[in-house]
Structure formats: C-alpha cells, structure tokens
Design an enzyme around this catalytic site. Structure first.
Site, short mmCIF file in Angstrom:
data_model
loop_
_atom_site.label_atom_id
_atom_site.label_comp_id
_atom_site.label_asym_id
_atom_site.label_seq_id
_atom_site.Cartn_x
_atom_site.Cartn_y
_atom_site.Cartn_z
N CYS A 143 0.82 -1.19 0.00
CA CYS A 143 0.00 0.00 0.00
C CYS A 143 0.86 1.25 0.00
O CYS A 143 1.97 1.27 0.52
CB CYS A 143 -0.91 0.01 1.23
SG CYS A 143 -2.18 -1.27 1.14
N PHE A 157 -8.33 -6.18 13.84
CA PHE A 157 -8.05 -7.41 14.58
C PHE A 157 -9.28 -8.30 14.69
O PHE A 157 -9.59 -8.85 15.75
CB PHE A 157 -7.52 -7.07 15.98
CG PHE A 157 -6.15 -6.46 15.97
CD1 PHE A 157 -5.02 -7.22 15.68
CD2 PHE A 157 -5.98 -5.11 16.24
CE1 PHE A 157 -3.76 -6.65 15.67
CE2 PHE A 157 -4.72 -4.53 16.23
CZ PHE A 157 -3.60 -5.31 15.94
N GLY A 173 -11.26 -14.76 15.27
CA GLY A 173 -11.99 -15.55 16.24
C GLY A 173 -13.24 -14.80 16.68
O GLY A 173 -14.01 -14.32 15.85
#
Length: 301
Positions: free
Chosen positions: A122, A281, A284
């Site tokens: 990027c 983040f 899970g």
C-alpha cells in the site's frame, strides 16, 4: 509467436527440506506482474499508474482505480481494452490496459503523478492528502469535528442504508472470506477483499498480491455491474487496513471496513473524519472498533 496471457498462478520447481527428508517437487506461486493503466480521450493517451498485480480482473482493477481517484464514474467509461499497439513487444500487451473515456479531451489529472509507479504494497500518504479528500467527499454520517476527544465513542451515527451489524455476524466473516479464496488455497500468498451484506452474505471476493489492488478489483466489479455506491454493504480485507484502502472504500460509499489485522493511524483518522466504521483485529470472537461503533450491534455487559 505472441506470449500466452499470464494467469494468476505460476509453477516453479522447489527443493523441500523437512527434517532429514529432502525432495524436489513443483509448487504454485501467486503470479506478480506489472500492469500499466492508461486513460484515453479525444485522441490523447496518458499513463496513470504502473502497479504490480496478480493477473486477472485487470479491467475491474483499472475501473476501480479510476473510481477511487475520482477520475471516472461508470457513465464516463466508454470501453476498457488491453493494448494492441503494434510497436509493443508481445509480452507487454496483456500487461497494459487502456480505459477509453467519453468526451473530447482528458480530464485534469494533476494528482495522478504520485501514482505513476506503485508496488504491491500500500502507498504512503500524509495528512495533506486527508485534508484534500474533504474537497471530493462528504462524510458518510454526521461525524464529530476532527480532534474531538471521544470521537470514536460518540462521534458518528449509523447510516440509513447499513443497519447495525451484529458482532456474531462479524465473527463469521473471515472464515467466509478464506473459504472463497481459491488462488490463496493453491499458493498461500495472496491478499483478498470481500464485499458483504449486513447479514454476512458474501457478494464478491477478489484476490491480489496487493491489498489495494484487491480492493480496486472489487470496486471495479461493483462499478461495472452498476452497484455503486455500496452504502448497504461492508468491506473485509485480509490484512492490515491502510489509509489508501479507506480512501477507496470512502469513494465507493462503503460505510464499514473490517480488517483481520491492525489499521494504520491515518486510516483511523480518515474513518473518524468521514464517519466510517473501522474494525480491526477481527479474529476468532474478538475485534477492536476504532471509529463509529454505533454500526456494530454488541451486547453491553
């Protein structure tokens, strides 16, 4: 004979060492080749960017790039084609795309000089670029003034088009994206961008060695299929979330961007300035919300 059109994967020979065992075998790698993006109108042609990309969805990449930079909307594009210049060597023809715009002349393109040569990583932009975005885009919600101390918590209201997304829906997005990454499954070396609805349904996914290229391909697909703006959808990227990715999402009207890794500081600044929800983040059953948390439906303890 002309060169065969490059594909998204390339096969190489490798020597695999595992403990005391050694063997020679074939391996699939993600292809990385340059793509020159040109724009043409009224008999004039100009190179806008040369980016390292994974071949495939090249027209979508070019269209998404122009859309993200505010150069062209769907109705501005007359056609997109690979280069057929006879003076070019055969190996470059599938690595050069020309976007033909409607109109008698090229639009003003002074801001494109910074993009002339880009890599599969990027780009880096400063706060001046963030300020410049305000001349092209309105906030997607009623954002609090820049610099407000509690901006992340109090500053933004959910947009009407995207209802609050339950946390349980967000938990399931990375797995759905991973399942749809066909090229990653063969090579283990590609980024992905996925477009989802508020209930977690996957609409489209694009892969590339560059995070920003994957987003351009996805936005280009939406532009060419008449889906912009994407105000009722959310974006998930497989790596970190940069300023450039947030800029492209803003141009596409996306109110929410999620990443499985960390955002950059400037990405957070952009999200807070323009009332975009930014999630990082996402792994899970946990994530961090960096801006506009009201678009995420969570059960408070």
């Amino acid at each position: 004979m002309g060169r065969v059109r490059p594909g998204p994967t390339s096969r190489v020979r490798v020597r695999e060492v595992s403990g005391a065992a050694v063997r020679d075998r074939r391996d699939d790698l993600a292809t990385e080749e340059p793509l020159e993006i040109r724009v043409a109108a009224g008999g004039d042609t100009r190179t806008l960017a040369i980016t390292m990309r994974t071949p495939g969805a090249d027209f979508e990449l070019a269209a998404g790039f122009l859309s993200g930079e505010g150069i062209a909307r769907a109705e501005d594009i007359a056609s997109i084609a690979y280069c057929t210049d006879e003076d070019l060597p055969p190996e470059t023809r599938y690595n050069t795309v020309t976007v033909h715009l409607r109109g008698r002349s090229l639009p003003e393109l002074p801001a494109m000089d910074r993009h002339f040569m880009t890599s599969s990583a990027c780009g880096v932009c400063g706060t001046a670029s963030l300020d410049a975005l305000h001349t092209r885009h309105a906030a997607l919600t009623e954002a609090a003034p820049r610099g407000a101390d509690d901006h992340c918590v109090q500053g933004a209201l959910p947009g009407r088009a995207l209802p609050p997304v339950p946390a349980d829906v967000l938990y399931g997005l990375p797995g759905r994206l991973r399942e749809a990454q066909g090229i990653f499954g063969k090579t283990g070396g590609l980024h992905a961008a996925g477009l989802f609805t508020a209930d977690g349904s996957l609409l489209a996914v694009r892969e590339d060695v560059g995070r920003h290229n994957a987003v351009d391909k996805l936005v280009g697909w939406a532009l060419m299929s008449g889906r912009l703006p994407l105000e009722a959808n959310l974006l998930l990227v497989s790596g970190r979330t940069s300023y450039e990715i947030m800029q492209k999402a803003l141009a596409a009207g996306l109110p929410m961007v999620c990443g499985v890794s960390a955002p950059s500081s400037l990405a957070v600044d952009l999200a807070r300035d323009f009332g975009m929800t930014l999630v990082g983040f996402l792994r899970g059953e946990r994530f961090n919300i960096y801006a506009a948390p009201e678009r995420v439906a969570t059960e408070q303890p």
